[in-house]
Write a protein that holds these residues in place. Structure first.
Motif, PDB file in Angstrom:
ATOM      1  N   ASP A   2     -38.046  12.502 -11.463  1.00 53.21           N
ATOM      2  CA  ASP A   2     -38.431  13.507 -12.446  1.00 53.21           C
ATOM      3  C   ASP A   2     -37.265  14.345 -12.955  1.00 53.21           C
ATOM      4  OD1 ASP A   2     -40.723  14.140 -13.870  1.00 53.21           O
ATOM      5  OD2 ASP A   2     -40.890  16.063 -12.850  1.00 53.21           O
ATOM      6  N   ASP A   6     -36.344  11.926 -20.061  1.00 52.64           N
ATOM      7  CA  ASP A   6     -37.166  10.815 -20.551  1.00 52.64           C
ATOM      8  C   ASP A   6     -36.304   9.843 -21.355  1.00 52.64           C
ATOM      9  OD1 ASP A   6     -39.383  12.092 -19.481  1.00 52.64           O
ATOM     10  OD2 ASP A   6     -40.270  12.614 -21.421  1.00 52.64           O
ATOM     11  N   CYS A 110     -38.481   9.789 -30.391  1.00 52.53           N
ATOM     12  CA  CYS A 110     -39.186  10.263 -29.194  1.00 52.53           C
ATOM     13  C   CYS A 110     -40.561   9.617 -29.090  1.00 52.53           C
ATOM     14  CB  CYS A 110     -39.320  11.780 -29.216  1.00 52.53           C
ATOM     15  SG  CYS A 110     -37.778  12.665 -28.912  1.00 52.53           S
ATOM     16  N   GLU A 111     -41.261   9.562 -30.211  1.00 54.16           N
ATOM     17  CA  GLU A 111     -42.598   8.961 -30.213  1.00 54.16           C
ATOM     18  C   GLU A 111     -42.530   7.480 -29.829  1.00 54.16           C
ATOM     19  OE1 GLU A 111     -46.146   8.172 -33.403  1.00 54.16           O
ATOM     20  OE2 GLU A 111     -45.057  10.077 -33.547  1.00 54.16           O
ATOM     21  N   ASN A 114     -41.918   7.067 -26.230  1.00 54.26           N
ATOM     22  CA  ASN A 114     -42.850   7.805 -25.383  1.00 54.26           C
ATOM     23  C   ASN A 114     -42.097   8.846 -24.548  1.00 54.26           C
ATOM     24  OD1 ASN A 114     -45.385   8.507 -24.424  1.00 54.26           O
ATOM     25  ND2 ASN A 114     -45.299   7.058 -22.716  1.00 54.26           N
ATOM     26  N   ALA A 115     -41.226   9.577 -25.227  1.00 51.53           N
ATOM     27  CA  ALA A 115     -40.384  10.585 -24.592  1.00 51.53           C
ATOM     28  C   ALA A 115     -40.766  11.968 -25.109  1.00 51.53           C
ATOM     29  CB  ALA A 115     -38.912  10.304 -24.902  1.00 51.53           C
ATOM     30  N   ARG A 116     -40.868  12.907 -24.205  1.00 47.13           N
ATOM     31  CA  ARG A 116     -41.141  14.284 -24.608  1.00 47.13           C
ATOM     32  C   ARG A 116     -39.859  14.905 -25.164  1.00 47.13           C
ATOM     33  NH1 ARG A 116     -43.155  15.431 -18.692  1.00 47.13           N
ATOM     34  NH2 ARG A 116     -41.540  13.845 -18.490  1.00 47.13           N
ATOM     35  N   PRO A 117     -39.919  15.509 -26.343  1.00 48.27           N
ATOM     36  CA  PRO A 117     -38.706  16.106 -26.916  1.00 48.27           C
ATOM     37  C   PRO A 117     -37.989  17.054 -25.948  1.00 48.27           C
ATOM     38  CG  PRO A 117     -40.411  16.042 -28.573  1.00 48.27           C
ATOM     39  CD  PRO A 117     -41.049  15.609 -27.273  1.00 48.27           C
ATOM     40  N   GLU A 118     -38.749  17.851 -25.221  1.00 56.49           N
ATOM     41  CA  GLU A 118     -38.116  18.823 -24.316  1.00 56.49           C
ATOM     42  C   GLU A 118     -37.429  18.154 -23.121  1.00 56.49           C
ATOM     43  OE1 GLU A 118     -42.457  18.509 -23.012  1.00 56.49           O
ATOM     44  OE2 GLU A 118     -41.380  18.544 -24.932  1.00 56.49           O
ATOM     45  N   ARG A 119     -37.662  16.856 -22.950  1.00 60.76           N
ATOM     46  CA  ARG A 119     -36.999  16.099 -21.867  1.00 60.76           C
ATOM     47  C   ARG A 119     -36.115  14.987 -22.451  1.00 60.76           C
ATOM     48  NH1 ARG A 119     -37.964  16.511 -16.771  1.00 60.76           N
ATOM     49  NH2 ARG A 119     -37.851  14.265 -16.434  1.00 60.76           N
ATOM     50  N   THR A 120     -35.615  15.242 -23.674  1.00 61.07           N
ATOM     51  CA  THR A 120     -34.791  14.269 -24.384  1.00 61.07           C
ATOM     52  C   THR A 120     -33.497  14.946 -24.818  1.00 61.07           C
ATOM     53  OG1 THR A 120     -36.745  13.077 -25.143  1.00 61.07           O
ATOM     54  CG2 THR A 120     -34.718  12.735 -26.407  1.00 61.07           C
TER      55      THR A 120
END
Length: 171
Positions: A2, A6, A110-111, A114-120
């Motif tokens: 974790d 992402d 990101c879409e 399947n990545a969250r922007p805040e974790r990219t």
């Protein structure tokens, strides 16, 4: 796992490969120092990767989409497959919604990943990359090159001297 991001997105020219203006020749593709190593390292940690690039040479009539696609294919021969390629083919004056510094391509990447922007993270070499990342809610890392303006470096929230140092900031 974790604590790993992402995804890490990259600008193409001046970040992953040497910036050859309006390059339509796969034979001219030269990796930036550390590119192969950092992409491999990210993937080894399960981090998804993508490329977000403005290619105004298409809109300017200097390149065809097929030439850009051939250069991108050469990048993948050298670095392996990326999870997404976001390419803006428009001229800067077209007023398109995708051209960086717009966040559209970053959000689309990101879409697709399947990545969250805040974790990219988005690693690039000019302020348009930083602005696109910030507008999308993604963390930018500026890796300056000789063409990066000094005030762009000063305004960037995160900078690294090279790709290795940038990736060390995210892993």
């Amino acid at each position: 796992m974790d604590h790993y991001p992402d995804a890490v997105l990259f600008d193409r020219d001046g970040t992953l490969i040497s910036d050859v203006p309006y390059n339509g020749d796969p034979g001219e593709v030269r990796l930036m120092p550390g590119a192969r190593e950092v992409v491999r390292l990210l993937r080894a940690h399960g981090v998804r990767t993508g490329v977000v690039t403005n290619q105004s040479g298409i809109g300017r009539g200097l390149l065809t989409r097929a030439q850009v696609d051939a250069v991108n294919a050469r990048v993948e021969v050298l670095l392996g497959r990326f999870g997404t390629w976001q390419v803006c083919p428009h001229h800067p004056d077209d007023g398109c919604p995708c051209r960086k510094p717009s966040p559209t391509m970053v959000l689309n990447a990101c879409e697709e990943l399947n990545a969250r922007p805040e974790r990219t993270y988005f690693i690039g070499d000019i302020e348009a990359d930083v602005k696109a990342a910030l507008a999308a809610g993604v963390t930018p890392i500026l890796v300056p090159t000789p063409v990066t303006l000094p005030d762009e470096v000063d305004r960037a929230p995160h900078t690294a001297p090279d790709l290795r140092a940038a990736v060390a900031m995210v892993l």
